[in-house]
Design an enzyme around this catalytic site. Structure first.
Site, PDB file in Angstrom:
ATOM      1  N   CYS A  34       7.192  -3.993  15.810  1.00  0.00           N
ATOM      2  CA  CYS A  34       6.676  -2.934  16.691  1.00  0.00           C
ATOM      3  C   CYS A  34       5.245  -3.292  17.114  1.00  0.00           C
ATOM      4  O   CYS A  34       4.427  -3.701  16.295  1.00  0.00           O
ATOM      5  CB  CYS A  34       6.705  -1.580  15.992  1.00  0.00           C
ATOM      6  SG  CYS A  34       8.369  -1.058  15.575  1.00  0.00           S
ATOM      7  N   GLU A  63       0.819  -1.207   0.000  1.00  0.00           N
ATOM      8  CA  GLU A  63       0.000   0.000   0.000  1.00  0.00           C
ATOM      9  C   GLU A  63       0.851   1.255   0.000  1.00  0.00           C
ATOM     10  O   GLU A  63       2.005   1.257   0.450  1.00  0.00           O
ATOM     11  CB  GLU A  63      -0.986  -0.006   1.170  1.00  0.00           C
ATOM     12  CG  GLU A  63      -0.348  -0.071   2.535  1.00  0.00           C
ATOM     13  CD  GLU A  63      -1.410  -0.063   3.646  1.00  0.00           C
ATOM     14  OE1 GLU A  63      -2.091  -1.084   3.816  1.00  0.00           O
ATOM     15  OE2 GLU A  63      -1.534   0.951   4.328  1.00  0.00           O
TER      16      GLU A  63
END
Ligand code: SAH
Length: 348
Positions: A117, A93
């Site tokens: 993360c 994306e």
């Protein structure tokens, strides 16, 4: 014979390649401009190239071209989220943000990510592979063509860790800033990293004029470790030192990204520690209200807490802004659109 990725070659390499197949040097520039200025997707469209040469190129090389499979347009601010398919079937994306000062594109640098993360959707399914320079470029080309406007700024802040795909990143920068291509100035490019110290230093030594953004997200090592596994490899002070080194070498002010997570890193104590951590540095802190993802239970800090946090830093003389949330009404957070697409496909 494996075909060569012609759109990932810089002008020098393309010139060498053309000479290698017995062609004149100037042909390289012509083809480079077709690929990077006129942004064509086939040799057929190259009207000043002979049939013979087109045939040769088709046999030996390929032109990377992404396929737009979805675009979501924000009714609030015109932000566009694109979903592109790569030739191997993977999807990535990219985001277009419209600002008063111009159009900015946020690109992905990898398919997935292995940095882990805790608040990020891009890393949930791990890393598939790094993107080629041409796959990074084509996100910008396809978006530019789609809106038929100039792209003036690029940020490498989409899915992936750019420093984990370092060589391709550097090549991408060469292509992006080449005067025979889009000719975007280094100063209009920002590369964001979770803090791979050796690569940050390597980049600093190249003395480019690009902006380095560091994803800090915590004011001390212990807290950073709970949010970002990369902190197990590099201590927070080492990372800050690498940022200082970047400034020394390039004279470019470093940006710190700090995503505010409700009750986790948004207290007065955090603001105080953060001040201490970056004191004396020529830097800028970008506060980002965390974008909650459904796989995790992190919440955004409330508006009052965010503005109090900002005021505290400002009082201490730190340059700070709260990042405007673009495209709130479309799948906002990094990697969410792609993840939704993959999950949907898997349940079919
Ligand atoms: N890997 C690079 C670049 C991609 S992430 C990096 O870590 O910097 C781009 C930025 O968005 C990073 O600062 C990242 O920490 C942040 N981010 C990711 N998911 C987020 C979320 N759900 N809410 C707020 N910020 C997020």
């Amino acid at each position: 014979m494996e075909k060569i990725d012609i759109k990932s070659m810089n002008l020098e390499e393309l010139t060498e390649f053309m000479e290698g197949i017995g062609e004149k040097k100037f042909r390289a520039k012509q083809i480079y401009q077709w690929l990077h200025q006129k942004r064509v997707d086939s040799f057929e469209e190259m009207s000043n190239i002979s049939k013979d040469l087109k045939h040769k190129l088709e046999e030996q090389t390929f032109i990377t071209s992404l396929e737009k499979i979805d675009v979501q347009i924000s009714k609030i601010d015109g932000t566009r989220k694109y979903l592109f398919a790569l030739s191997d079937g993977n999807v990535i994306e990219s985001v277009l943000m419209r600002y008063k000062h111009g159009n900015s594109v946020c690109i992905s640098s990898q398919v997935g990510c292995r940095m882990g993360c805790k608040f990020c959707a891009s890393t949930l399914d791990g890393l598939v592979r790094g993107l080629t320079p041409a796959e990074m470029m084509d996100q910008i080309y396809k978006i530019g063509k789609d809106i038929d406007e100039r792209i003036s700024n690029v940020v490498v802040m989409g899915t992936g860790e750019p420093m984990d795909n370092f060589d391709n990143l550097i090549k991408f920068i060469t292509l992006l800033t080449d005067e025979n291509g889009l000719n975007i100035s280094q100063r209009n490019l920002t590369v964001s990293t979770c803090g791979l110290v050796p690569k940050m230093k390597q980049l600093a030594d190249m003395k480019l004029q690009i902006t380095l953004a560091l994803s800090l997200h915590a004011s001390n090592q212990e807290k950073r470790k709970t949010l970002m596994p990369v902190a197990n490899s590099f201590d927070i002070h080492e990372v800050i030192d690498a940022c200082k080194y970047y400034f020394e070498k390039t004279n470019r002010r470093v940006t710190f990204e700090y995503s505010l997570v409700g009750g986790v890193n948004d207290t007065d104590e955090d603001a105080k520690e953060l001040t201490e951590l970056v004191k004396g540095m020529n830097c800028h802190i970008n506060l980002i209200p965390v974008n909650p993802i459904k796989e995790r239970d992190f919440v955004q800090s409330n508006a009052k807490v965010i503005s109090a946090f900002k005021n505290k830093l400002e009082k201490n003389g730190i340059n700070v802004t709260i990042r405007r949330e673009m495209g709130r009404d479309i799948d906002g957070a990094c990697g969410q659109l792609r993840k939704k697409y993959i999950d949907r496909k898997e349940t079919k």
